[in-house]
Enzyme design. Sequence first.
Site, short mmCIF file in Angstrom:
data_model
loop_
_atom_site.label_atom_id
_atom_site.label_comp_id
_atom_site.label_asym_id
_atom_site.label_seq_id
_atom_site.Cartn_x
_atom_site.Cartn_y
_atom_site.Cartn_z
N ASN A 10 0.86 -1.19 0.00
CA ASN A 10 0.00 0.00 0.00
C ASN A 10 0.89 1.23 0.00
O ASN A 10 1.45 1.60 1.03
CB ASN A 10 -0.90 -0.05 1.25
N LYS A 12 0.11 4.31 -0.40
CA LYS A 12 -0.54 5.51 0.17
C LYS A 12 -0.26 6.73 -0.72
O LYS A 12 -0.11 6.59 -1.93
CB LYS A 12 -0.08 5.71 1.61
N HIS A 101 -9.77 1.03 4.28
CA HIS A 101 -8.49 1.17 4.99
C HIS A 101 -8.69 2.08 6.21
O HIS A 101 -9.50 3.01 6.17
CB HIS A 101 -7.43 1.75 4.06
N GLU A 103 -7.12 4.48 7.39
CA GLU A 103 -6.97 5.93 7.17
C GLU A 103 -8.23 6.51 6.53
O GLU A 103 -8.57 7.67 6.75
CB GLU A 103 -5.71 6.20 6.33
N GLU A 173 -5.82 -4.90 10.38
CA GLU A 173 -4.81 -3.89 10.62
C GLU A 173 -5.15 -3.10 11.88
O GLU A 173 -5.95 -2.16 11.83
CB GLU A 173 -4.74 -2.92 9.43
N GLY A 179 1.97 2.38 10.65
CA GLY A 179 2.91 3.49 10.48
C GLY A 179 3.56 3.94 11.77
O GLY A 179 4.19 5.00 11.82
N SER A 219 2.97 -2.05 10.38
CA SER A 219 4.41 -2.11 10.62
C SER A 219 5.01 -3.49 10.37
O SER A 219 5.91 -3.92 11.09
CB SER A 219 4.74 -1.61 12.04
#
Length: 258
Positions: A10, A12, A101, A103, A173, A179, A219
Amino acid sequence: MARRPFVGGNWKMNLNLEGASALAGAVAQESRDRSLSQRIDVAIFPAFVHLGAARGAIDAAQSDLVLGAQDLSAEKNGAFTGEISAEQLIDAGARAVLVGHSERRHVIGETDELIARKLRAALDAGLTAVLCVGETLEERDAGRTDEVNLRQLRCALEGLDSHTLRSVVIAYEPVWAIGTGRTASPEDAQNAHAAIREEVRAIFDHDASIRIRIIYGGSMKPENAADLLAQPDIDGGLIGGASLSASSFIAICQAASA
Ligand code: PGA
């Protein structure tokens, strides 16, 4: 039944056109040289505006690397300024898409209901959908990990038929691990994956639960991938930061194909 591992990168909102083309080309070439597609599915998820260039780089390398987008519209077409439909993604060369996702859930504000509609739009168009679920740190600390994951899962999957479910990959996730450099322990991740698989059995049936791929994200890197991937219910990874380097992404793919 042995499940075929799935590893996705991904990217991003990173890279420029030149960097995205180069990275797509490098990953395509490496995955072809190592015959990764004989054992695992490998996918990359560049920004929308880089899909065409990434498609070109993958085709030039004659690679089976799967091209995916990071999001899609729930609508088919029409007056939705700035949105991109499933058909437009396919037209640009994508075969897969991320849906929900964290985010998009937590930064952009997408709801369970919108994510369920996006999932249907992706599947109706014939895309492989990577449905992301995961709890925040606050929810984990309150002991609500499974409750949150299973709610997100049910909202998205209920009403699908089990044949369509075959085009879905679930990505667990934990939001606090994305991150941040903090990874879920292999045991914690395994517990969450097992609960998700059990819920797929409850919504569909045993066969669907054995078949569905549940991948871990947050991560994941070459140093911790093998331990996570050794867990019985972890079928691959969704990689953010470490997917921006071809060598670390390919190292994770190799761990998944071992
Ligand atoms: P990360 O991102 O690997 O950088 O934690 C994973 C993701 O958001 O999919």
